[in-house]
Design a protein around this motif. Structure first.
Motif, PDB file in Angstrom:
ATOM      1  N   ALA A  77     -48.703 -32.799 -57.828  1.00  0.00           N
ATOM      2  CA  ALA A  77     -48.624 -33.329 -59.142  1.00  0.00           C
ATOM      3  C   ALA A  77     -49.605 -34.450 -59.114  1.00  0.00           C
ATOM      4  O   ALA A  77     -50.035 -35.244 -58.224  1.00  0.00           O
ATOM      5  CB  ALA A  77     -47.288 -34.212 -59.408  1.00  0.00           C
ATOM      6  N   TYR A  79     -50.198 -38.072 -60.932  1.00  0.00           N
ATOM      7  CA  TYR A  79     -49.440 -39.122 -61.611  1.00  0.00           C
ATOM      8  C   TYR A  79     -50.353 -40.269 -62.104  1.00  0.00           C
ATOM      9  O   TYR A  79     -51.405 -40.518 -61.390  1.00  0.00           O
ATOM     10  CB  TYR A  79     -48.488 -39.791 -60.496  1.00  0.00           C
ATOM     11  CG  TYR A  79     -47.539 -38.978 -59.915  1.00  0.00           C
ATOM     12  CD1 TYR A  79     -47.480 -38.210 -58.682  1.00  0.00           C
ATOM     13  CD2 TYR A  79     -46.351 -38.676 -60.638  1.00  0.00           C
ATOM     14  CE1 TYR A  79     -46.435 -37.617 -58.127  1.00  0.00           C
ATOM     15  CE2 TYR A  79     -45.293 -37.531 -60.254  1.00  0.00           C
ATOM     16  CZ  TYR A  79     -45.335 -37.201 -58.885  1.00  0.00           C
ATOM     17  OH  TYR A  79     -44.272 -36.406 -58.490  1.00  0.00           O
ATOM     18  N   TRP A 175     -46.044 -41.894 -65.183  1.00  0.00           N
ATOM     19  CA  TRP A 175     -46.600 -41.127 -66.166  1.00  0.00           C
ATOM     20  C   TRP A 175     -47.108 -39.714 -65.260  1.00  0.00           C
ATOM     21  O   TRP A 175     -47.560 -39.927 -63.995  1.00  0.00           O
ATOM     22  CB  TRP A 175     -47.647 -41.366 -67.074  1.00  0.00           C
ATOM     23  CG  TRP A 175     -47.128 -42.502 -68.055  1.00  0.00           C
ATOM     24  CD1 TRP A 175     -46.938 -43.737 -67.765  1.00  0.00           C
ATOM     25  CD2 TRP A 175     -47.360 -42.397 -69.552  1.00  0.00           C
ATOM     26  NE1 TRP A 175     -46.511 -44.488 -68.807  1.00  0.00           N
ATOM     27  CE2 TRP A 175     -46.746 -43.548 -69.828  1.00  0.00           C
ATOM     28  CE3 TRP A 175     -47.583 -41.376 -70.333  1.00  0.00           C
ATOM     29  CZ2 TRP A 175     -46.508 -43.995 -71.065  1.00  0.00           C
ATOM     30  CZ3 TRP A 175     -47.481 -41.684 -71.922  1.00  0.00           C
ATOM     31  CH2 TRP A 175     -46.932 -42.543 -71.990  1.00  0.00           C
ATOM     32  N   ILE A 176     -46.842 -38.578 -65.679  1.00  0.00           N
ATOM     33  CA  ILE A 176     -47.331 -37.443 -65.061  1.00  0.00           C
ATOM     34  C   ILE A 176     -48.079 -36.258 -65.996  1.00  0.00           C
ATOM     35  O   ILE A 176     -47.960 -36.340 -67.061  1.00  0.00           O
ATOM     36  CB  ILE A 176     -46.126 -36.641 -64.329  1.00  0.00           C
ATOM     37  CG1 ILE A 176     -46.618 -35.472 -63.568  1.00  0.00           C
ATOM     38  CG2 ILE A 176     -45.117 -36.027 -65.434  1.00  0.00           C
ATOM     39  CD1 ILE A 176     -45.211 -34.792 -62.805  1.00  0.00           C
ATOM     40  N   TYR A 177     -49.211 -35.822 -65.311  1.00  0.00           N
ATOM     41  CA  TYR A 177     -50.008 -35.078 -66.104  1.00  0.00           C
ATOM     42  C   TYR A 177     -49.281 -33.612 -66.353  1.00  0.00           C
ATOM     43  O   TYR A 177     -48.898 -32.895 -65.388  1.00  0.00           O
ATOM     44  CB  TYR A 177     -51.437 -34.472 -65.276  1.00  0.00           C
ATOM     45  CG  TYR A 177     -52.468 -33.695 -66.146  1.00  0.00           C
ATOM     46  CD1 TYR A 177     -52.566 -32.508 -65.559  1.00  0.00           C
ATOM     47  CD2 TYR A 177     -53.067 -34.258 -66.766  1.00  0.00           C
ATOM     48  CE1 TYR A 177     -53.335 -31.615 -66.157  1.00  0.00           C
ATOM     49  CE2 TYR A 177     -53.869 -33.476 -67.846  1.00  0.00           C
ATOM     50  CZ  TYR A 177     -53.950 -32.257 -67.523  1.00  0.00           C
ATOM     51  OH  TYR A 177     -54.998 -31.433 -68.105  1.00  0.00           O
ATOM     52  N   ASN A 178     -49.391 -33.185 -67.768  1.00  0.00           N
ATOM     53  CA  ASN A 178     -48.637 -32.090 -67.984  1.00  0.00           C
ATOM     54  C   ASN A 178     -49.961 -31.063 -68.196  1.00  0.00           C
ATOM     55  O   ASN A 178     -50.549 -31.200 -69.525  1.00  0.00           O
ATOM     56  CB  ASN A 178     -47.847 -32.064 -69.189  1.00  0.00           C
ATOM     57  CG  ASN A 178     -47.051 -31.023 -69.751  1.00  0.00           C
ATOM     58  OD1 ASN A 178     -47.594 -29.681 -69.336  1.00  0.00           O
ATOM     59  ND2 ASN A 178     -45.847 -31.064 -70.182  1.00  0.00           N
ATOM     60  N   THR A 180     -49.797 -28.092 -69.453  1.00  0.00           N
ATOM     61  CA  THR A 180     -49.556 -27.211 -70.643  1.00  0.00           C
ATOM     62  C   THR A 180     -50.177 -28.055 -71.875  1.00  0.00           C
ATOM     63  O   THR A 180     -50.646 -27.201 -72.712  1.00  0.00           O
ATOM     64  CB  THR A 180     -47.851 -27.026 -70.849  1.00  0.00           C
ATOM     65  OG1 THR A 180     -47.425 -26.554 -69.562  1.00  0.00           O
ATOM     66  CG2 THR A 180     -47.650 -26.222 -71.947  1.00  0.00           C
ATOM     67  N   PHE A 184     -50.953 -36.830 -70.354  1.00  0.00           N
ATOM     68  CA  PHE A 184     -50.036 -37.409 -69.430  1.00  0.00           C
ATOM     69  C   PHE A 184     -48.573 -37.572 -70.369  1.00  0.00           C
ATOM     70  O   PHE A 184     -49.007 -37.881 -71.521  1.00  0.00           O
ATOM     71  CB  PHE A 184     -50.596 -38.624 -68.933  1.00  0.00           C
ATOM     72  CG  PHE A 184     -51.532 -38.522 -67.638  1.00  0.00           C
ATOM     73  CD1 PHE A 184     -52.921 -38.495 -67.983  1.00  0.00           C
ATOM     74  CD2 PHE A 184     -51.095 -38.546 -66.392  1.00  0.00           C
ATOM     75  CE1 PHE A 184     -53.613 -38.195 -66.953  1.00  0.00           C
ATOM     76  CE2 PHE A 184     -51.963 -38.338 -65.414  1.00  0.00           C
ATOM     77  CZ  PHE A 184     -53.101 -38.147 -65.603  1.00  0.00           C
ATOM     78  N   GLN A 185     -47.581 -37.518 -69.910  1.00  0.00           N
ATOM     79  CA  GLN A 185     -46.472 -37.819 -70.375  1.00  0.00           C
ATOM     80  C   GLN A 185     -45.496 -38.717 -69.577  1.00  0.00           C
ATOM     81  O   GLN A 185     -45.720 -38.601 -68.180  1.00  0.00           O
ATOM     82  CB  GLN A 185     -45.782 -36.535 -70.997  1.00  0.00           C
ATOM     83  CG  GLN A 185     -45.435 -35.752 -69.711  1.00  0.00           C
ATOM     84  CD  GLN A 185     -44.580 -34.243 -70.330  1.00  0.00           C
ATOM     85  OE1 GLN A 185     -44.841 -33.198 -69.825  1.00  0.00           O
ATOM     86  NE2 GLN A 185     -44.074 -34.479 -71.629  1.00  0.00           N
ATOM     87  N   HIS A 187     -42.908 -40.003 -67.404  1.00  0.00           N
ATOM     88  CA  HIS A 187     -42.015 -39.163 -66.419  1.00  0.00           C
ATOM     89  C   HIS A 187     -40.631 -39.876 -66.267  1.00  0.00           C
ATOM     90  O   HIS A 187     -39.816 -39.416 -65.435  1.00  0.00           O
ATOM     91  CB  HIS A 187     -42.877 -39.339 -65.039  1.00  0.00           C
ATOM     92  CG  HIS A 187     -42.203 -38.294 -64.142  1.00  0.00           C
ATOM     93  ND1 HIS A 187     -42.092 -36.956 -64.457  1.00  0.00           N
ATOM     94  CD2 HIS A 187     -42.142 -38.241 -62.709  1.00  0.00           C
ATOM     95  CE1 HIS A 187     -41.494 -36.176 -63.503  1.00  0.00           C
ATOM     96  NE2 HIS A 187     -41.638 -37.148 -62.252  1.00  0.00           N
TER      97      HIS A 187
ATOM     98  N   ASP B  67     -56.391 -29.301 -60.637  1.00  0.00           N
ATOM     99  CA  ASP B  67     -55.913 -27.902 -60.732  1.00  0.00           C
ATOM    100  C   ASP B  67     -56.246 -27.102 -59.502  1.00  0.00           C
ATOM    101  O   ASP B  67     -55.254 -26.192 -59.120  1.00  0.00           O
ATOM    102  CB  ASP B  67     -56.582 -27.315 -61.938  1.00  0.00           C
ATOM    103  CG  ASP B  67     -55.833 -27.764 -63.286  1.00  0.00           C
ATOM    104  OD1 ASP B  67     -56.449 -27.806 -64.332  1.00  0.00           O
ATOM    105  OD2 ASP B  67     -54.528 -28.356 -63.241  1.00  0.00           O
TER     106      ASP B  67
END
Lengths: 199, 183
Positions: A77, A79, A175-178, A180, A184-185, A187, B67
């Motif tokens: 993840a 972060y 915060w965590i990288y999404n 999709t 970042f959103q 967490h 990624d």
């Protein structure tokens, strides 16, 4: 020698030997699946324990803490830890509604943590501020955060007569990288240190 | 002589004042000043824009490398060496973003460039780790899973054969023991 008397022994030895030989294959089949996915976030004091956290802050004095993240999400993840500073009247992260503070971050820490791995950052910080005795207010100038000077002009805190302190709150939001959504959103977890700023 | 110089100075000063207060002078001077400022401002904006794009690009590169690391991890690779590099680049990026927020565009650009350079060759390194992990996974499957399953089957068959032989020998001994004694 009558081998028939040893039939049971032969069966038992065969079964045990078969299990031993098959154990590498059984390991793959009998792995207990992970059912809970989460991230841990913590702050530790200067002795690397959950104690002796800085509280009474003197200006321009260095204080040390440790910020840690552990990844139990089942995959690597990315972060972002956003460091924010607030007084008692400013926006705070809301545990009930799972929302972050609306304040802009003073500093953003980027870290990538592999699954079932831990990341830790030692933090040394100090505040520079002045005390206005006329208005009974502390006016901040800067926060030195691991040798980076963060501008706190416009930040202030007034005397809190209920708590008998000049309140300051250093917040670390995770915060965590999404992938999709490509951004970042929040967490939904944070840690913070509440201070009494000594004039 | 010492009287002439102050007088000359004073007369020059008065001339300058007259010029400044002269409306015509103001009429032409102000646009010139504005034009000078307009010429200088774009260069400042260009520096800011350049820095912004370099910082943005460094951020995007970090995401791409993340990624690649994630893909390698999913294949079973140990990515601790990769995360170490990502965190170093991430730290430089954090400092770059801080410098940019303070308006120190040249430092921001420099740090963002360092961050990008730190990630040089990362994706191919992640790809190698991923490929090695896939190979190891295939090897593990054939040797450990298939091989051990076949081995267990062989052990069971050997045990079964031993049991059958012991069974036959036991039956023969019983038959020999059961034969009636000759009278």
């Amino acid at each position: 020698m009558n081998l028939r008397n040893y039939e049971v022994l032969i069966v038992v030895i065969t079964a045990i030997a078969a299990l031993i030989v098959a154990s590498p294959a059984l390991q793959r089949l009998l792995v207990y699946p992970q059912t809970e996915y989460f991230t841990e976030l913590w702050l530790l004091g200067p002795n690397h324990m959950a104690e002796d956290m800085p509280y009474n802050i003197t200006k321009n004095v260095n204080y040390k803490i440790f910020l840690g993240v552990a990844n139990q999400l089942g995959e690597c993840a990315y972060y972002e830890v956003q460091a924010k500073f607030r007084n008692q009247n400013q926006s705070a992260p809301d545990t009930f509604n799972h929302t972050a503070s609306s304040l802009a971050p003073l500093y953003t820490i980027n870290t990538v943590v592999a699954d079932k791995e831990t990341w830790e950052l030692p933090i040394t910080f100090s505040f520079d501020y002045s005390y206005d005795s006329y208005s009974s207010q502390i006016n901040f100038n800067s926060l030195t955060f691991n040798n980076a000077v963060l501008n706190l002009n416009g930040y202030s805190t007034s005397w809190d007569s209920g708590k008998n302190m000049f309140y300051g709150d250093l917040v670390f939001e995770l915060w965590i990288y999404n992938g999709t959504i490509g951004s970042f959103q929040y967490h939904q977890r944070y840690v913070d240190l509440k201070f009494n700023m000594l004039p | 002589m010492h009287v002439i110089i102050p007088r000359l100075f004073m007369s020059l000063s008065f001339t300058m004042c007259e010029l400044v207060l002269n409306k015509k002078f103001i009429k032409y001077a102000v646009p010139v000043v504005i034009l000078i400022l307009m010429a200088a401002l774009p260069s400042v904006l260009v520096v800011a824009q350049d820095s912004s794009s370099v910082v943005s690009s460094a951020r995007q590169q970090l995401i791409s490398c993340y990624d690649a690391a994630k893909t390698a991890e999913a294949a079973g690779a140990n990515i601790s060496s990769l995360t170490s590099v990502l965190n170093e680049a991430g730290s430089l990026l954090s400092q770059s973003e801080l410098a940019y927020s303070k308006g120190d565009f040249s430092t921001a650009q420099s740090l963002a460039t360092q961050s990008s350079q730190r990630l040089g060759g990362f994706i191919s390194m992640a790809g190698s780790l991923r490929d090695s992990a896939i190979q190891q996974s295939n090897y593990d499957f054939w040797i450990n899973t298939v091989g051990s399953s076949v081995g267990a089957l062989v052990v069971v068959l050997i045990g079964l054969q031993i049991w059958r032989v012991s069974n036959k020998r036991g039956t023969r001994v019983e038959v020999l023991n059961d034969e009636p004694a000759e009278l």
